[in-house]
Design a protein around this motif. Structure first.
Motif, PDB file in Angstrom:
ATOM      1  N   ALA A 177     -28.409  17.134 -12.803  1.00 13.40           N
ATOM      2  CA  ALA A 177     -29.438  17.329 -11.753  1.00 13.40           C
ATOM      3  C   ALA A 177     -30.486  18.210 -12.426  1.00 13.40           C
ATOM      4  O   ALA A 177     -31.568  18.538 -12.272  1.00 13.40           O
ATOM      5  CB  ALA A 177     -28.743  18.286 -10.809  1.00 13.40           C
ATOM      6  N   PRO A 178     -29.852  19.507 -12.912  1.00 14.70           N
ATOM      7  CA  PRO A 178     -30.937  20.211 -14.001  1.00 14.70           C
ATOM      8  C   PRO A 178     -32.179  19.641 -14.922  1.00 14.70           C
ATOM      9  O   PRO A 178     -33.445  20.523 -14.371  1.00 14.70           O
ATOM     10  CB  PRO A 178     -29.950  21.247 -14.463  1.00 14.70           C
ATOM     11  CG  PRO A 178     -28.968  21.408 -13.355  1.00 14.70           C
ATOM     12  CD  PRO A 178     -28.367  19.933 -13.722  1.00 14.70           C
ATOM     13  N   THR A 179     -31.458  19.112 -15.424  1.00 15.89           N
ATOM     14  CA  THR A 179     -32.247  18.687 -16.622  1.00 15.89           C
ATOM     15  C   THR A 179     -33.428  17.329 -15.696  1.00 15.89           C
ATOM     16  O   THR A 179     -34.419  17.284 -16.563  1.00 15.89           O
ATOM     17  CB  THR A 179     -31.363  17.747 -17.246  1.00 15.89           C
ATOM     18  OG1 THR A 179     -30.544  16.762 -17.196  1.00 15.89           O
ATOM     19  CG2 THR A 179     -30.885  18.315 -18.477  1.00 15.89           C
ATOM     20  N   LEU A 180     -32.663  16.626 -14.485  1.00 15.72           N
ATOM     21  CA  LEU A 180     -33.674  15.964 -13.869  1.00 15.72           C
ATOM     22  C   LEU A 180     -34.753  17.266 -13.559  1.00 15.72           C
ATOM     23  O   LEU A 180     -35.821  16.191 -13.649  1.00 15.72           O
ATOM     24  CB  LEU A 180     -32.843  15.132 -13.175  1.00 15.72           C
ATOM     25  CG  LEU A 180     -33.561  13.915 -12.205  1.00 15.72           C
ATOM     26  CD1 LEU A 180     -34.148  13.106 -12.640  1.00 15.72           C
ATOM     27  CD2 LEU A 180     -32.953  13.357 -10.605  1.00 15.72           C
ATOM     28  N   LEU A 181     -34.433  17.620 -12.661  1.00 17.57           N
ATOM     29  CA  LEU A 181     -35.207  18.857 -12.054  1.00 17.57           C
ATOM     30  C   LEU A 181     -36.646  19.075 -13.326  1.00 17.57           C
ATOM     31  O   LEU A 181     -37.298  19.355 -12.833  1.00 17.57           O
ATOM     32  CB  LEU A 181     -34.623  19.576 -11.268  1.00 17.57           C
ATOM     33  CG  LEU A 181     -35.293  20.655 -10.710  1.00 17.57           C
ATOM     34  CD1 LEU A 181     -36.086  19.917  -9.407  1.00 17.57           C
ATOM     35  CD2 LEU A 181     -34.173  21.822 -10.658  1.00 17.57           C
ATOM     36  N   MET A 182     -35.740  20.056 -14.100  1.00 19.12           N
ATOM     37  CA  MET A 182     -36.780  19.762 -15.306  1.00 19.12           C
ATOM     38  C   MET A 182     -37.137  18.983 -16.422  1.00 19.12           C
ATOM     39  O   MET A 182     -38.966  19.484 -15.945  1.00 19.12           O
ATOM     40  CB  MET A 182     -36.148  20.511 -16.375  1.00 19.12           C
ATOM     41  CG  MET A 182     -36.904  21.349 -17.637  1.00 19.12           C
ATOM     42  SD  MET A 182     -35.724  22.022 -18.992  1.00 19.12           S
ATOM     43  CE  MET A 182     -34.732  23.280 -18.350  1.00 19.12           C
ATOM     44  N   ARG A 185     -38.983  16.120 -14.876  1.00 21.64           N
ATOM     45  CA  ARG A 185     -39.865  15.943 -13.388  1.00 21.64           C
ATOM     46  C   ARG A 185     -41.112  17.608 -13.281  1.00 21.64           C
ATOM     47  O   ARG A 185     -41.833  17.052 -13.367  1.00 21.64           O
ATOM     48  CB  ARG A 185     -38.847  16.167 -12.153  1.00 21.64           C
ATOM     49  CG  ARG A 185     -38.806  14.672 -12.046  1.00 21.64           C
ATOM     50  CD  ARG A 185     -37.801  14.092 -10.601  1.00 21.64           C
ATOM     51  NE  ARG A 185     -37.527  12.946 -10.461  1.00 21.64           N
ATOM     52  CZ  ARG A 185     -36.959  12.736  -9.822  1.00 21.64           C
ATOM     53  NH1 ARG A 185     -36.442  13.526  -8.339  1.00 21.64           N
ATOM     54  NH2 ARG A 185     -36.121  10.703  -9.775  1.00 21.64           N
ATOM     55  N   LEU A 186     -40.509  18.865 -13.244  1.00 18.54           N
ATOM     56  CA  LEU A 186     -41.247  20.172 -13.402  1.00 18.54           C
ATOM     57  C   LEU A 186     -42.358  19.980 -14.770  1.00 18.54           C
ATOM     58  O   LEU A 186     -43.589  20.292 -14.346  1.00 18.54           O
ATOM     59  CB  LEU A 186     -39.942  21.086 -13.112  1.00 18.54           C
ATOM     60  CG  LEU A 186     -40.163  20.802 -11.685  1.00 18.54           C
ATOM     61  CD1 LEU A 186     -38.654  22.610 -11.706  1.00 18.54           C
ATOM     62  CD2 LEU A 186     -41.110  21.445 -10.675  1.00 18.54           C
ATOM     63  N   SER A 203     -26.393  10.434 -18.236  1.00 17.59           N
ATOM     64  CA  SER A 203     -28.064  10.804 -18.650  1.00 17.59           C
ATOM     65  C   SER A 203     -28.428  10.536 -19.373  1.00 17.59           C
ATOM     66  O   SER A 203     -29.618  10.409 -19.923  1.00 17.59           O
ATOM     67  CB  SER A 203     -27.901  12.148 -19.170  1.00 17.59           C
ATOM     68  OG  SER A 203     -27.000  13.316 -18.337  1.00 17.59           O
ATOM     69  N   GLU A 214     -45.087  16.881 -14.354  1.00 17.63           N
ATOM     70  CA  GLU A 214     -46.152  17.559 -12.843  1.00 17.63           C
ATOM     71  C   GLU A 214     -46.576  18.192 -14.114  1.00 17.63           C
ATOM     72  O   GLU A 214     -47.739  19.050 -13.141  1.00 17.63           O
ATOM     73  CB  GLU A 214     -45.192  18.478 -11.451  1.00 17.63           C
ATOM     74  CG  GLU A 214     -44.749  16.541 -11.252  1.00 17.63           C
ATOM     75  CD  GLU A 214     -43.537  17.685  -9.818  1.00 17.63           C
ATOM     76  OE1 GLU A 214     -43.440  18.868  -9.841  1.00 17.63           O
ATOM     77  OE2 GLU A 214     -42.362  16.490  -8.966  1.00 17.63           O
ATOM     78  N   LEU A 265     -36.967  11.053 -18.493  1.00 16.87           N
ATOM     79  CA  LEU A 265     -37.036  12.247 -18.288  1.00 16.87           C
ATOM     80  C   LEU A 265     -37.354  13.089 -19.574  1.00 16.87           C
ATOM     81  O   LEU A 265     -36.517  12.986 -20.913  1.00 16.87           O
ATOM     82  CB  LEU A 265     -35.703  12.678 -18.069  1.00 16.87           C
ATOM     83  CG  LEU A 265     -34.505  12.590 -16.911  1.00 16.87           C
ATOM     84  CD1 LEU A 265     -33.053  13.299 -16.755  1.00 16.87           C
ATOM     85  CD2 LEU A 265     -35.762  12.414 -15.467  1.00 16.87           C
TER      86      LEU A 265
END
Length: 392
Positions: free
Chosen positions: A39-44, A46-47, A247, A50, A254
């Protein structure tokens, strides 16, 4: 040994009767480890994507027209500001650029971890680097110099790591780390409750007056600690491997701003012999940790005090594990496999990379077994000291 097995079963029954303890120690790691890994790497990822795609405003001063156009081509909106550095410091802009005396000075807030400011700074640097290369190419063209002079040769970096080491990736480092950490966590739960916990509940006196040799009492409690510690380690390992598999499968999507994957991937490739060696190493480590924790827990006056004794032990194990990530900077000597806790981490790392030698295996197993027996002897000695057992 029958009495030791009875004590062993008694301690395990107490553990498995506590459903909350079973959930937090054995089931929660399997559920949470994939989330924490992915989850943290997925969020990072995407951020970062973007932020790289968004057109941010950047404070500029003294910017030439060609640099202005280069920033706009890189989806950056230049905004004239008399003090770009102050504007960035105050948080009004993620980055700033000043052109003075032939130098582009790029400002960003880079000390607060990975932020949007860092992404924008890299975008600005990339745009200015592209502009620089274009101007150099035009100058060479005017002089009649071929552009190939800029790249007289190519450089290619090839990973020459052994197949198992290359396949393991970052997961090869995380497996020994988290396996030992979860063994510590699971062992602490049983060891503290089976010693200081029984002191507070008043059940330890009844056990000690029973016709059971003190060695078997200490051995039974230690084996129960080892069993739960290993189960906790396996649960954490399963969660880690599951997170690594997810992952590795989804990591290609990612990508950071530089185009490199940000998800730690890898896979564990062990044959039967290496797997048995890995399990035996984990067992000996759990035996050492369990015996030490039982001795510390029995010495403590209360459950809370026992937790205070065990916390430094966790730090003592964690510190050598952190040095594993730097093992490539020093040569591992044979005597390193005689250092408690560190030797197990070294061996687990070598087993996963397929580089363990018989000498390293023998030194690690023999020394850890000796340390475990000494710790078990210390636990038996503590059980035999009434002034220690009953010092409440």
């Amino acid at each position: 040994m029958e009495a030791a097995l009875r004590v062993f079963r008694k301690e395990l029954l107490q553990v498995f009767r506590d459903r909350k303890l079973v959930f937090t120690t054995l089931l929660l790691p399997v559920l949470l480890m994939p989330f924490f890994m992915f989850a943290p790497t997925l969020l990072m990822g995407r951020l970062v994507q973007e932020a790289a795609a968004k057109a941010q405003e950047v404070a500029v001063a003294g910017l030439p027209e060609e640099a202005w156009k280069a920033l706009e081509a890189a989806r950056i909106k230049p905004v004239n500001d008399p003090d770009p550095e102050g504007a960035v410091r105050e948080g009004r802009y993620p980055a700033g650029v000043v052109f003075r005396e032939g130098v582009y000075r790029v400002y960003g807030r880079l000390a607060a971890g990975f932020t949007e400011s860092q992404v924008v700074v890299e975008k600005v640097r990339g745009a200015l680097q592209t502009l620089k290369e274009a101007q150099v190419a035009k100058a060479l063209q005017r002089l009649g110099v071929p552009l190939e002079v800029l790249t007289p040769f190519g450089v290619e970096v090839v990973d020459a790591s052994p197949p198992k080491e290359r396949a393991g990736g970052l997961l090869g480092f995380l497996v020994p780390f988290f396996l030992m950490i979860f063994i510590l966590i699971g062992s602490q739960v049983v060891a503290v409750d089976a010693t200081a916990g029984e002191k507070e509940k008043g059940t330890l006196e009844a056990l000690l007056v029973a016709p059971i040799p003190l060695f078997q009492v200490a051995l039974g409690k230690t084996l129960a600690t080892v069993a739960v510690g290993l189960l906790s380690g396996v649960a954490g390992l399963l969660g880690l491997l599951l997170g690594g598999a997810v992952s590795a499968r989804l990591g290609a999507d990612l990508l950071g701003a530089s185009g490199e994957g940000v998800v730690p991937g890898g896979r564990v490739d062990l044959d039967g012999g290496a797997f048995l060696a890995l399990f035996l190493s984990a067992f000996l480590f759990a035996l050492l940790v369990g015996a030490v924790m039982v001795a510390l827990g029995l010495y403590a006056r209360s459950f809370k005090e026992a937790q205070g004794y065990v916390a430094p032990l966790q730090l003592l194990v964690l510190l050598p594990l952190l040095f594993l990530q730097f093992r490539g900077f020093f040569e591992v000597e044979a005597w390193h496999h005689l250092i408690p806790f560190f030797n197990v981490g070294l061996l687990l790392d070598a087993l996963l990379k397929g580089s363990a030698t018989p000498l390293e295996v023998g030194f690690t197993w023999a020394s850890t077994l000796v340390y475990a027996l000494l710790a078990l002897g210390l636990a038996v000695w503590v059980f035999g000291r009434e002034d220690v057992v009953f010092r409440n």
